[in-house]
Scaffold this motif. Structure first.
Motif, PDB file in Angstrom:
ATOM      1  N   ALA A  24       5.328   7.807  24.680  1.00  0.00           N
ATOM      2  CA  ALA A  24       4.964   7.844  26.058  1.00  0.00           C
ATOM      3  C   ALA A  24       5.020   9.470  26.477  1.00  0.00           C
ATOM      4  CB  ALA A  24       5.973   7.128  26.860  1.00  0.00           C
ATOM      5  N   GLU A  25       6.232  10.095  26.066  1.00  0.00           N
ATOM      6  CA  GLU A  25       6.417  11.560  26.349  1.00  0.00           C
ATOM      7  C   GLU A  25       5.237  12.280  25.669  1.00  0.00           C
ATOM      8  OE1 GLU A  25      10.077  14.938  26.263  1.00  0.00           O
ATOM      9  OE2 GLU A  25      10.237  12.728  26.114  1.00  0.00           O
ATOM     10  N   ARG A  26       5.054  11.972  24.490  1.00  0.00           N
ATOM     11  CA  ARG A  26       3.969  12.835  23.624  1.00  0.00           C
ATOM     12  C   ARG A  26       2.762  12.603  24.239  1.00  0.00           C
ATOM     13  NH1 ARG A  26       1.713  16.990  21.606  1.00  0.00           N
ATOM     14  NH2 ARG A  26       0.366  16.343  19.722  1.00  0.00           N
ATOM     15  N   MET A  27       2.452  11.301  24.656  1.00  0.00           N
ATOM     16  CA  MET A  27       0.994  11.095  25.066  1.00  0.00           C
ATOM     17  C   MET A  27       0.782  11.968  26.573  1.00  0.00           C
ATOM     18  SD  MET A  27      -0.617   9.411  22.918  1.00  0.00           S
ATOM     19  CE  MET A  27       0.170   9.961  21.719  1.00  0.00           C
ATOM     20  N   VAL A  28       1.827  11.872  27.210  1.00  0.00           N
ATOM     21  CA  VAL A  28       1.676  12.828  28.852  1.00  0.00           C
ATOM     22  C   VAL A  28       1.379  14.399  28.098  1.00  0.00           C
ATOM     23  CG1 VAL A  28       2.646  13.600  30.444  1.00  0.00           C
ATOM     24  CG2 VAL A  28       3.048  11.199  30.018  1.00  0.00           C
ATOM     25  N   GLU A  29       2.061  14.577  27.072  1.00  0.00           N
ATOM     26  CA  GLU A  29       2.023  16.042  26.729  1.00  0.00           C
ATOM     27  C   GLU A  29       0.445  16.306  26.148  1.00  0.00           C
ATOM     28  OE1 GLU A  29       4.651  17.073  23.651  1.00  0.00           O
ATOM     29  OE2 GLU A  29       3.936  19.049  23.247  1.00  0.00           O
ATOM     30  N   LEU A  30       0.061  15.164  25.179  1.00  0.00           N
ATOM     31  CA  LEU A  30      -1.220  15.586  24.694  1.00  0.00           C
ATOM     32  C   LEU A  30      -2.427  15.336  25.544  1.00  0.00           C
ATOM     33  CD1 LEU A  30      -2.201  15.711  21.619  1.00  0.00           C
ATOM     34  CD2 LEU A  30      -2.466  13.193  21.561  1.00  0.00           C
ATOM     35  N   ALA A  31      -1.987  14.441  26.572  1.00  0.00           N
ATOM     36  CA  ALA A  31      -3.299  14.185  27.640  1.00  0.00           C
ATOM     37  C   ALA A  31      -3.266  15.671  28.459  1.00  0.00           C
ATOM     38  CB  ALA A  31      -2.810  13.129  28.671  1.00  0.00           C
ATOM     39  N   SER A  32      -2.230  16.120  28.688  1.00  0.00           N
ATOM     40  CA  SER A  32      -2.196  17.180  29.812  1.00  0.00           C
ATOM     41  C   SER A  32      -2.882  18.204  29.135  1.00  0.00           C
ATOM     42  CB  SER A  32      -0.658  17.736  29.966  1.00  0.00           C
ATOM     43  OG  SER A  32      -0.128  16.708  30.481  1.00  0.00           O
ATOM     44  N   GLY A  33      -3.086  18.619  27.874  1.00  0.00           N
ATOM     45  CA  GLY A  33      -4.000  19.570  27.374  1.00  0.00           C
ATOM     46  C   GLY A  33      -5.172  19.241  26.975  1.00  0.00           C
ATOM     47  N   ARG A  34      -5.742  18.209  27.423  1.00  0.00           N
ATOM     48  CA  ARG A  34      -7.258  17.629  27.264  1.00  0.00           C
ATOM     49  C   ARG A  34      -8.207  18.052  28.060  1.00  0.00           C
ATOM     50  NH1 ARG A  34      -8.325  14.860  22.409  1.00  0.00           N
ATOM     51  NH2 ARG A  34     -10.247  15.598  23.092  1.00  0.00           N
ATOM     52  N   PRO A  35      -9.105  18.617  28.000  1.00  0.00           N
ATOM     53  CA  PRO A  35     -10.308  18.787  29.008  1.00  0.00           C
ATOM     54  C   PRO A  35     -10.562  17.770  29.816  1.00  0.00           C
ATOM     55  CG  PRO A  35     -11.131  19.239  26.521  1.00  0.00           C
ATOM     56  CD  PRO A  35      -9.979  18.515  26.551  1.00  0.00           C
ATOM     57  N   GLY A  36     -10.516  18.086  31.166  1.00  0.00           N
ATOM     58  CA  GLY A  36     -11.087  17.206  32.346  1.00  0.00           C
ATOM     59  C   GLY A  36      -9.765  16.523  32.928  1.00  0.00           C
ATOM     60  N   PHE A  37      -8.691  16.873  32.195  1.00  0.00           N
ATOM     61  CA  PHE A  37      -7.195  16.024  32.698  1.00  0.00           C
ATOM     62  C   PHE A  37      -6.859  16.739  34.083  1.00  0.00           C
ATOM     63  CE2 PHE A  37      -2.520  16.078  33.275  1.00  0.00           C
ATOM     64  CZ  PHE A  37      -2.369  14.871  33.085  1.00  0.00           C
ATOM     65  N   LEU A  38      -6.642  15.946  35.148  1.00  0.00           N
ATOM     66  CA  LEU A  38      -6.285  16.274  36.309  1.00  0.00           C
ATOM     67  C   LEU A  38      -4.811  15.993  36.803  1.00  0.00           C
ATOM     68  CD1 LEU A  38      -9.624  15.101  38.264  1.00  0.00           C
ATOM     69  CD2 LEU A  38      -8.935  17.570  37.286  1.00  0.00           C
ATOM     70  N   GLY A  39      -4.106  15.067  36.120  1.00  0.00           N
ATOM     71  CA  GLY A  39      -2.822  14.597  36.636  1.00  0.00           C
ATOM     72  C   GLY A  39      -2.540  13.028  36.080  1.00  0.00           C
ATOM     73  N   ILE A  40      -1.384  12.971  36.240  1.00  0.00           N
ATOM     74  CA  ILE A  40      -0.656  11.488  35.952  1.00  0.00           C
ATOM     75  C   ILE A  40       0.530  11.458  36.760  1.00  0.00           C
ATOM     76  CG2 ILE A  40       0.956  12.401  34.082  1.00  0.00           C
ATOM     77  CD1 ILE A  40       0.011  10.107  32.299  1.00  0.00           C
ATOM     78  N   GLU A  41       0.372   9.790  36.812  1.00  0.00           N
ATOM     79  CA  GLU A  41       1.586   9.174  38.021  1.00  0.00           C
ATOM     80  C   GLU A  41       2.039   8.025  37.016  1.00  0.00           C
ATOM     81  OE1 GLU A  41      -0.491   8.446  41.483  1.00  0.00           O
ATOM     82  OE2 GLU A  41      -0.348  10.696  42.048  1.00  0.00           O
ATOM     83  N   SER A  42       3.393   7.750  36.813  1.00  0.00           N
ATOM     84  CA  SER A  42       3.651   6.749  36.117  1.00  0.00           C
ATOM     85  C   SER A  42       5.349   6.123  36.676  1.00  0.00           C
ATOM     86  CB  SER A  42       3.952   7.419  34.765  1.00  0.00           C
ATOM     87  OG  SER A  42       4.205   6.236  33.953  1.00  0.00           O
ATOM     88  N   VAL A  43       5.264   5.004  36.768  1.00  0.00           N
ATOM     89  CA  VAL A  43       6.595   4.235  37.130  1.00  0.00           C
ATOM     90  C   VAL A  43       6.826   3.129  36.357  1.00  0.00           C
ATOM     91  CG1 VAL A  43       7.776   3.024  39.012  1.00  0.00           C
ATOM     92  CG2 VAL A  43       6.215   4.924  39.543  1.00  0.00           C
TER      93      VAL A  43
ATOM     94  N   ARG B 296     -13.431   8.919  28.186  1.00  0.00           N
ATOM     95  CA  ARG B 296     -13.707   8.586  26.820  1.00  0.00           C
ATOM     96  C   ARG B 296     -13.181   9.268  25.660  1.00  0.00           C
ATOM     97  NH1 ARG B 296     -19.217   8.643  29.095  1.00  0.00           N
ATOM     98  NH2 ARG B 296     -19.683   6.597  30.215  1.00  0.00           N
ATOM     99  N   ALA B 297     -13.330  10.580  26.006  1.00  0.00           N
ATOM    100  CA  ALA B 297     -12.729  11.559  24.746  1.00  0.00           C
ATOM    101  C   ALA B 297     -11.295  11.281  24.637  1.00  0.00           C
ATOM    102  CB  ALA B 297     -13.195  13.068  25.186  1.00  0.00           C
ATOM    103  N   TRP B 298     -10.449  11.086  25.799  1.00  0.00           N
ATOM    104  CA  TRP B 298      -9.131  11.072  25.731  1.00  0.00           C
ATOM    105  C   TRP B 298      -8.888   9.390  24.869  1.00  0.00           C
ATOM    106  CZ3 TRP B 298      -4.467  12.121  24.905  1.00  0.00           C
ATOM    107  CH2 TRP B 298      -3.460  11.224  25.245  1.00  0.00           C
ATOM    108  N   HIS B 299      -9.682   8.312  25.337  1.00  0.00           N
ATOM    109  CA  HIS B 299      -9.625   7.292  24.677  1.00  0.00           C
ATOM    110  C   HIS B 299      -9.566   7.274  23.258  1.00  0.00           C
ATOM    111  CE1 HIS B 299      -9.710   3.167  24.375  1.00  0.00           C
ATOM    112  NE2 HIS B 299     -10.560   3.059  23.468  1.00  0.00           N
ATOM    113  N   ALA B 300     -10.497   8.185  22.675  1.00  0.00           N
ATOM    114  CA  ALA B 300     -10.962   8.318  21.366  1.00  0.00           C
ATOM    115  C   ALA B 300     -10.300   9.175  20.776  1.00  0.00           C
ATOM    116  CB  ALA B 300     -12.596   8.612  21.295  1.00  0.00           C
ATOM    117  N   ASP B 301      -9.472   9.983  21.222  1.00  0.00           N
ATOM    118  CA  ASP B 301      -8.421  11.018  20.643  1.00  0.00           C
ATOM    119  C   ASP B 301      -7.587  10.309  19.322  1.00  0.00           C
ATOM    120  OD1 ASP B 301      -6.607  13.805  20.932  1.00  0.00           O
ATOM    121  OD2 ASP B 301      -5.584  11.997  20.578  1.00  0.00           O
TER     122      ASP B 301
END
Lengths: 112, 112
Positions: free
Chosen positions: A33-52, A72-77
């Protein structure tokens, strides 16, 4: 990390992921989960994340993206695809994922 | 209550409410939160609700509605307006509210 994502003025996109965890593999889940936040944060078009996630294993994660193409690009990573497969095999009893277009946003901060 | 809302095929609307609680008045907050779920559930156009709060006081609640008019009517409900005022005065340090149009949905249930 700020629990509230600082997103730009709408429109933009939100992926609402509501899930129920299995009791399995807390450590592997947390690391991924932590790695996915890190990875998503570096993807084009990422604006932010909230998680509980609560003590019953119910979680809501909302990630924000500038466009449907970015979603779509994030889903396909490739690394994300591997994590998704592990999620279905081990970590999640159930989930529901909704792709949404954010149309309006309101903020509130209490006076100190 | 099922932690995952059984919503119809899209399109429909989602209100994503992300908040940070103050340490104040847990009891009053909990009673009002429960009453708001009960009240919302009876409103025209209500489709479901998902809600999680963690031990740090960070919460995400997503309510689902059939139309923007249903979202607006719920926002304008007199008892809900009173609860909103109490929320700003006492219960929330910060929040962000996003009104979204749900465009796609995916479900997963693990084999038993």
């Amino acid at each position: 990390m700020d629990p509230l994502a600082r997103t730009p003025p709408p429109p933009y996109y939100a992926v609402v992921f509501t899930s129920v965890r299995t009791p399995e593999d807390d450590e592997g889940y947390a690391a991924t989960a932590e790695r996915m936040v890190e990875l998503a944060s570096g993807r084009p078009g990422f604006l932010g994340i909230e998680s509980v996630r609560d003590a019953n294993g119910v979680g809501i994660t909302v990630s924000y993206w500038s466009s449907l193409d970015a979603v779509r690009a994030w889903h396909a990573d490739a690394e994300h695809q591997l994590a998704q497969a592990q999620g279905r095999a081990r970590w999640y009893a159930r989930f529901r994922l909704r792709v949404c277009r954010v149309e309006r946003e309101y903020d509130f901060t209490r006076d100190a």
